[in-house]
Structure formats: structure tokens, C-alpha cells
Design a protein around this motif. Structure first.
Motif, PDB file in Angstrom:
ATOM      1  N   LEU A   1       2.409   1.353   6.158  1.00 38.35           N
ATOM      2  CA  LEU A   1       0.995   1.054   6.053  1.00 38.35           C
ATOM      3  C   LEU A   1       0.640  -0.268   6.695  1.00 38.35           C
ATOM      4  O   LEU A   1      -0.473  -0.458   7.187  1.00 38.35           O
TER       5      LEU A   1
ATOM      6  N   SER B   1      -2.080  14.882  -3.442  1.00 35.80           N
ATOM      7  CA  SER B   1      -1.504  16.088  -2.845  1.00 35.80           C
ATOM      8  C   SER B   1      -0.040  16.252  -3.235  1.00 35.80           C
ATOM      9  O   SER B   1       0.429  17.378  -3.447  1.00 35.80           O
TER      10      SER B   1
ATOM     11  N   THR C   1       0.120   0.170  10.798  1.00 36.41           N
ATOM     12  CA  THR C   1      -0.634   1.268  11.375  1.00 36.41           C
ATOM     13  C   THR C   1      -1.923   0.813  12.034  1.00 36.41           C
ATOM     14  O   THR C   1      -2.495   1.520  12.833  1.00 36.41           O
TER      15      THR C   1
ATOM     16  N   GLU D   1     -11.796  -1.080   5.928  1.00 35.61           N
ATOM     17  CA  GLU D   1     -10.391  -0.752   6.195  1.00 35.61           C
ATOM     18  C   GLU D   1      -9.608  -0.599   4.892  1.00 35.61           C
ATOM     19  O   GLU D   1      -8.829   0.346   4.722  1.00 35.61           O
TER      20      GLU D   1
ATOM     21  N   ALA E   1     -10.582   2.652   3.107  1.00 37.61           N
ATOM     22  CA  ALA E   1     -10.017   3.819   3.785  1.00 37.61           C
ATOM     23  C   ALA E   1      -8.526   3.953   3.477  1.00 37.61           C
ATOM     24  O   ALA E   1      -8.031   5.065   3.244  1.00 37.61           O
ATOM     25  N   THR E   2      -7.818   2.843   3.439  1.00 36.97           N
ATOM     26  CA  THR E   2      -6.397   2.871   3.111  1.00 36.97           C
ATOM     27  C   THR E   2      -6.188   3.314   1.669  1.00 36.97           C
ATOM     28  O   THR E   2      -5.331   4.158   1.386  1.00 36.97           O
TER      29      THR E   2
ATOM     30  N   ARG F   1      -8.179   5.119  -0.176  1.00 29.51           N
ATOM     31  CA  ARG F   1      -8.518   6.541  -0.279  1.00 29.51           C
ATOM     32  C   ARG F   1      -7.393   7.403   0.282  1.00 29.51           C
ATOM     33  O   ARG F   1      -7.038   8.440  -0.282  1.00 29.51           O
ATOM     34  N   GLY F   2      -6.800   6.976   1.398  1.00 31.44           N
ATOM     35  CA  GLY F   2      -5.683   7.719   1.981  1.00 31.44           C
ATOM     36  C   GLY F   2      -4.479   7.766   1.056  1.00 31.44           C
ATOM     37  O   GLY F   2      -3.842   8.819   0.918  1.00 31.44           O
ATOM     38  N   ILE F   3      -4.162   6.647   0.431  1.00 34.30           N
ATOM     39  CA  ILE F   3      -3.040   6.608  -0.505  1.00 34.30           C
ATOM     40  C   ILE F   3      -3.328   7.496  -1.709  1.00 34.30           C
ATOM     41  O   ILE F   3      -2.469   8.255  -2.161  1.00 34.30           O
ATOM     42  N   TRP F   4      -4.554   7.410  -2.235  1.00 30.44           N
ATOM     43  CA  TRP F   4      -4.933   8.257  -3.370  1.00 30.44           C
ATOM     44  C   TRP F   4      -4.751   9.737  -3.000  1.00 30.44           C
ATOM     45  O   TRP F   4      -4.169  10.511  -3.750  1.00 30.44           O
ATOM     46  N   ASN F   5      -5.279  10.135  -1.847  1.00 26.71           N
ATOM     47  CA  ASN F   5      -5.184  11.532  -1.433  1.00 26.71           C
ATOM     48  C   ASN F   5      -3.734  11.963  -1.215  1.00 26.71           C
ATOM     49  O   ASN F   5      -3.364  13.093  -1.547  1.00 26.71           O
ATOM     50  N   LEU F   6      -2.913  11.085  -0.678  1.00 23.86           N
ATOM     51  CA  LEU F   6      -1.503  11.394  -0.473  1.00 23.86           C
ATOM     52  C   LEU F   6      -0.797  11.636  -1.807  1.00 23.86           C
ATOM     53  O   LEU F   6      -0.095  12.645  -1.970  1.00 23.86           O
TER      54      LEU F   6
END
Length: 70
Positions: free
Chosen positions: A66, A37, A69, A23, A26-27, A29-34
Motif C-alpha cells: 500500500l 470480500s 502504490t 487519497e 480511497a485507501t 475504502r479499498g482495504i475495507w472492501n478487500l
């Protein structure tokens, strides 16, 4: 003189700990990608970047979203 270049560690998490690690990754990685972008969008728009201070302030705004969620 022999230098140690790195240390290797092996984790043996319990199933609950493994779920938390998945978990967390994944969080992260999501923050990095956000943030990546957002930097790409800003660069395309006006050739500027977000640096650490701006990213940290964005994270403070995102933190309440966060936490609730999962």
C-alpha cells in the motif's frame, strides 16, 4: 439537564490537504472492501470469519504494497 448528543465540525482543508484526505479515504475504502470480500469468501467456503487479530496481521502483510502504490 440538557445533554449534547453530538458536535459538528467543519473542515476547510487546503487543496493539498483535500487531495490527501481523498487519497486516504480511497485507501481505507479499498482495504475495507478487500477484507469484506475475504470474509465473504471464507464464510462461503467453510463458515468462518476473520476477526480483528487476523485482519491486523493481514494489514501488516499488505502495508508494504500500500505504501508504494501511489
Amino acid at each position: 439537564m440538557k445533554k449534547t448528543l453530538r458536535y459538528n465540525y467543519r473542515l476547510n482543508p487546503t487543496p493539498e490537504q483535500e487531495a490527501k484526505l481523498i487519497e486516504f479515504s480511497a485507501t481505507a475504502r479499498g482495504i475495507w472492501n478487500l477484507l469484506l470480500s475475504e470474509n465473504m469468501r471464507r464464510y462461503e467456503y467453510d463458515k468462518t470469519f476473520l476477526f480483528y487479530k487476523e485482519m491486523a496481521s493481514l494489514l501488516k502483510e499488505l502495508k508494504p504494497c500500500l505504501l508504494y502504490t501511489s
